[in-house]
Design a protein around this motif. Sequence first.
Motif, PDB file in Angstrom:
ATOM      1  N   GLY A 100       0.843  -1.190   0.000  1.00 40.01           N
ATOM      2  CA  GLY A 100       0.000   0.000   0.000  1.00 40.01           C
ATOM      3  C   GLY A 100       0.876   1.236   0.000  1.00 40.01           C
ATOM      4  N   GLU A 101       0.474   2.216  -0.788  1.00 37.39           N
ATOM      5  CA  GLU A 101       1.256   3.443  -0.888  1.00 37.39           C
ATOM      6  C   GLU A 101       0.335   4.641  -0.718  1.00 37.39           C
ATOM      7  OE1 GLU A 101       3.131   5.284  -4.642  1.00 37.39           O
ATOM      8  OE2 GLU A 101       4.693   4.005  -3.748  1.00 37.39           O
ATOM      9  N   TYR A 102       0.792   5.602   0.083  1.00 38.10           N
ATOM     10  CA  TYR A 102       0.055   6.840   0.282  1.00 38.10           C
ATOM     11  C   TYR A 102       1.048   7.989   0.151  1.00 38.10           C
ATOM     12  CZ  TYR A 102      -2.725  10.463   2.531  1.00 38.10           C
ATOM     13  OH  TYR A 102      -3.400  11.626   2.808  1.00 38.10           O
ATOM     14  N   ARG A 103       0.771   8.890  -0.778  1.00 39.11           N
ATOM     15  CA  ARG A 103       1.639  10.042  -1.033  1.00 39.11           C
ATOM     16  C   ARG A 103       3.095   9.628  -1.262  1.00 39.11           C
ATOM     17  NH1 ARG A 103      -0.786  14.693   2.997  1.00 39.11           N
ATOM     18  NH2 ARG A 103      -2.832  14.720   2.026  1.00 39.11           N
ATOM     19  N   GLY A 104       3.245   8.537  -2.032  1.00 36.44           N
ATOM     20  CA  GLY A 104       4.582   8.088  -2.397  1.00 36.44           C
ATOM     21  C   GLY A 104       5.318   7.280  -1.349  1.00 36.44           C
ATOM     22  N   ARG A 105       4.683   6.990  -0.223  1.00 34.39           N
ATOM     23  CA  ARG A 105       5.347   6.223   0.842  1.00 34.39           C
ATOM     24  C   ARG A 105       4.603   4.913   1.064  1.00 34.39           C
ATOM     25  NH1 ARG A 105       7.747   9.362   5.700  1.00 34.39           N
ATOM     26  NH2 ARG A 105       8.527   7.253   5.821  1.00 34.39           N
ATOM     27  N   ARG A 106       5.359   3.837   1.142  1.00 36.04           N
ATOM     28  CA  ARG A 106       4.765   2.534   1.428  1.00 36.04           C
ATOM     29  C   ARG A 106       4.489   2.427   2.921  1.00 36.04           C
ATOM     30  NH1 ARG A 106       8.006  -1.589  -2.600  1.00 36.04           N
ATOM     31  NH2 ARG A 106       7.339  -0.469  -4.458  1.00 36.04           N
ATOM     32  N   PHE A 107       3.284   2.000   3.249  1.00 36.99           N
ATOM     33  CA  PHE A 107       2.947   1.876   4.664  1.00 36.99           C
ATOM     34  C   PHE A 107       2.562   0.456   5.063  1.00 36.99           C
ATOM     35  CE2 PHE A 107      -0.932   2.980   2.519  1.00 36.99           C
ATOM     36  CZ  PHE A 107      -1.914   2.227   3.140  1.00 36.99           C
ATOM     37  N   VAL A 108       2.262  -0.383   4.116  1.00 44.39           N
ATOM     38  CA  VAL A 108       2.051  -1.809   4.369  1.00 44.39           C
ATOM     39  C   VAL A 108       2.614  -2.545   3.166  1.00 44.39           C
ATOM     40  CG1 VAL A 108      -0.008  -1.577   5.823  1.00 44.39           C
ATOM     41  CG2 VAL A 108      -0.263  -1.838   3.355  1.00 44.39           C
ATOM     42  N   GLY A 109       2.890  -3.814   3.324  1.00 44.94           N
ATOM     43  CA  GLY A 109       3.376  -4.557   2.172  1.00 44.94           C
ATOM     44  C   GLY A 109       3.682  -5.999   2.496  1.00 44.94           C
ATOM     45  N   GLY A 110       3.866  -6.767   1.441  1.00 47.38           N
ATOM     46  CA  GLY A 110       4.193  -8.168   1.583  1.00 47.38           C
ATOM     47  C   GLY A 110       2.998  -9.096   1.545  1.00 47.38           C
ATOM     48  N   HIS A 111       1.808  -8.548   1.389  1.00 48.43           N
ATOM     49  CA  HIS A 111       0.612  -9.376   1.280  1.00 48.43           C
ATOM     50  C   HIS A 111       0.642 -10.096  -0.064  1.00 48.43           C
ATOM     51  CE1 HIS A 111      -1.241  -6.874   4.458  1.00 48.43           C
ATOM     52  NE2 HIS A 111      -0.509  -5.930   3.879  1.00 48.43           N
ATOM     53  N   ARG A 112       0.171 -11.324  -0.070  1.00 53.00           N
ATOM     54  CA  ARG A 112       0.121 -12.088  -1.311  1.00 53.00           C
ATOM     55  C   ARG A 112      -1.284 -12.642  -1.518  1.00 53.00           C
ATOM     56  NH1 ARG A 112       5.920 -15.268  -0.990  1.00 53.00           N
ATOM     57  NH2 ARG A 112       7.161 -13.352  -1.035  1.00 53.00           N
ATOM     58  N   TRP A 113      -1.756 -12.493  -2.746  1.00 48.49           N
ATOM     59  CA  TRP A 113      -3.058 -13.000  -3.149  1.00 48.49           C
ATOM     60  C   TRP A 113      -2.816 -14.038  -4.223  1.00 48.49           C
ATOM     61  CZ3 TRP A 113      -7.069 -11.386  -0.300  1.00 48.49           C
ATOM     62  CH2 TRP A 113      -6.904 -10.224   0.436  1.00 48.49           C
ATOM     63  N   ARG A 114      -3.451 -15.196  -4.094  1.00 48.94           N
ATOM     64  CA  ARG A 114      -3.185 -16.290  -5.038  1.00 48.94           C
ATOM     65  C   ARG A 114      -4.489 -16.979  -5.430  1.00 48.94           C
ATOM     66  NH1 ARG A 114      -1.081 -22.162  -4.502  1.00 48.94           N
ATOM     67  NH2 ARG A 114       0.201 -22.348  -6.365  1.00 48.94           N
ATOM     68  N   TYR A 115      -4.551 -17.350  -6.701  1.00 47.15           N
ATOM     69  CA  TYR A 115      -5.639 -18.172  -7.222  1.00 47.15           C
ATOM     70  C   TYR A 115      -5.012 -19.428  -7.819  1.00 47.15           C
ATOM     71  CZ  TYR A 115      -8.702 -14.120  -6.867  1.00 47.15           C
ATOM     72  OH  TYR A 115      -9.436 -13.068  -6.405  1.00 47.15           O
ATOM     73  N   GLN A 116      -5.531 -20.563  -7.427  1.00 45.95           N
ATOM     74  CA  GLN A 116      -5.117 -21.835  -8.005  1.00 45.95           C
ATOM     75  C   GLN A 116      -6.362 -22.456  -8.633  1.00 45.95           C
ATOM     76  OE1 GLN A 116      -3.471 -24.604  -5.198  1.00 45.95           O
ATOM     77  NE2 GLN A 116      -2.857 -26.041  -6.785  1.00 45.95           N
ATOM     78  N   LEU A 117      -6.221 -22.938  -9.875  1.00 44.21           N
ATOM     79  CA  LEU A 117      -7.357 -23.481 -10.632  1.00 44.21           C
ATOM     80  C   LEU A 117      -7.116 -24.961 -10.885  1.00 44.21           C
ATOM     81  CD1 LEU A 117      -7.578 -20.563 -13.205  1.00 44.21           C
ATOM     82  CD2 LEU A 117      -8.678 -20.729 -10.969  1.00 44.21           C
ATOM     83  N   ILE A 118      -8.045 -25.788 -10.427  1.00 38.37           N
ATOM     84  CA  ILE A 118      -7.912 -27.237 -10.543  1.00 38.37           C
ATOM     85  C   ILE A 118      -9.094 -27.776 -11.337  1.00 38.37           C
ATOM     86  CG2 ILE A 118      -7.717 -29.408  -9.272  1.00 38.37           C
ATOM     87  CD1 ILE A 118      -6.774 -27.638  -6.853  1.00 38.37           C
ATOM     88  N   PRO A 119      -8.835 -28.272 -12.573  1.00 39.02           N
ATOM     89  CA  PRO A 119      -9.941 -28.812 -13.376  1.00 39.02           C
ATOM     90  C   PRO A 119     -10.566 -30.013 -12.674  1.00 39.02           C
ATOM     91  CG  PRO A 119      -7.825 -29.100 -14.507  1.00 39.02           C
ATOM     92  CD  PRO A 119      -7.550 -28.410 -13.212  1.00 39.02           C
ATOM     93  N   GLN A 120     -11.881 -30.105 -12.763  1.00 37.68           N
ATOM     94  CA  GLN A 120     -12.615 -31.202 -12.136  1.00 37.68           C
ATOM     95  C   GLN A 120     -13.165 -32.130 -13.214  1.00 37.68           C
ATOM     96  OE1 GLN A 120     -12.895 -31.132  -8.375  1.00 37.68           O
ATOM     97  NE2 GLN A 120     -11.135 -30.012  -9.197  1.00 37.68           N
ATOM     98  N   GLU A 121     -13.146 -33.409 -12.934  1.00 36.17           N
ATOM     99  CA  GLU A 121     -13.716 -34.392 -13.858  1.00 36.17           C
ATOM    100  C   GLU A 121     -15.240 -34.299 -13.807  1.00 36.17           C
ATOM    101  OE1 GLU A 121     -12.241 -36.537 -16.001  1.00 36.17           O
ATOM    102  OE2 GLU A 121     -10.335 -35.568 -15.478  1.00 36.17           O
ATOM    103  N   PRO A 122     -15.892 -34.290 -14.964  1.00 42.94           N
ATOM    104  CA  PRO A 122     -17.364 -34.258 -14.943  1.00 42.94           C
ATOM    105  C   PRO A 122     -17.910 -35.578 -14.417  1.00 42.94           C
ATOM    106  CG  PRO A 122     -16.556 -34.462 -17.198  1.00 42.94           C
ATOM    107  CD  PRO A 122     -15.346 -34.290 -16.316  1.00 42.94           C
TER     108      PRO A 122
END
Length: 172
Positions: A91-113
């Motif tokens: 996160g950045e506010y007025r050019g300064r980072r105030f939080v960071g290192g968060h990771r968001w991930r999506y994993q997609l696994i095909p399912q058998e019908p």
Amino acid sequence: MGAPGRADRTVTVQRAIDATPDAIFALLADPSRHSDLDGSGTLRGEARGPASLSLGAKFSMAMQQGRANYRSLNRVIEFDEGRALAWETVGEYRGRRFVGGHRWRYQLIPQEPPPGQDSTSTLVLHSYDWGAAMAAPVIRALGYPRRAVDSMERTLQRLADTISTEDDRSGN
């Protein structure tokens, strides 16, 4: 994802979505669609960056939490076409980072019908990892991971609804 020994700082939700992994991945890899999918209500405005994500790509989003307006700066750290996508955000506010290192991930696994059916389904795992994040005590004080889980479940619902609506429009 996260720092070793910090599994307590990762939450994952999952949902089966009636679509191919490629269709879901295409939607997730388009940062201009992220505000359509956001279940947290914190994304504001258009994404800045590439039209389609790739490994190492950088993009940003306008954000709002409470009265705080800022930009999230994101870098794609995992990109496996049709299978997995993750980015790290600060996160950045007025050019300064105030939080960071968060990771968001999506994993997609095909399912058998099921036998006798030709429907396509994908199990989508959506993870939030703050194991390497700055200010972890603040994150907990703000109600994470409980708040993140609720938002992530809404995000997967919006993802499913968006895919369904787009399939209906295209006649699939």
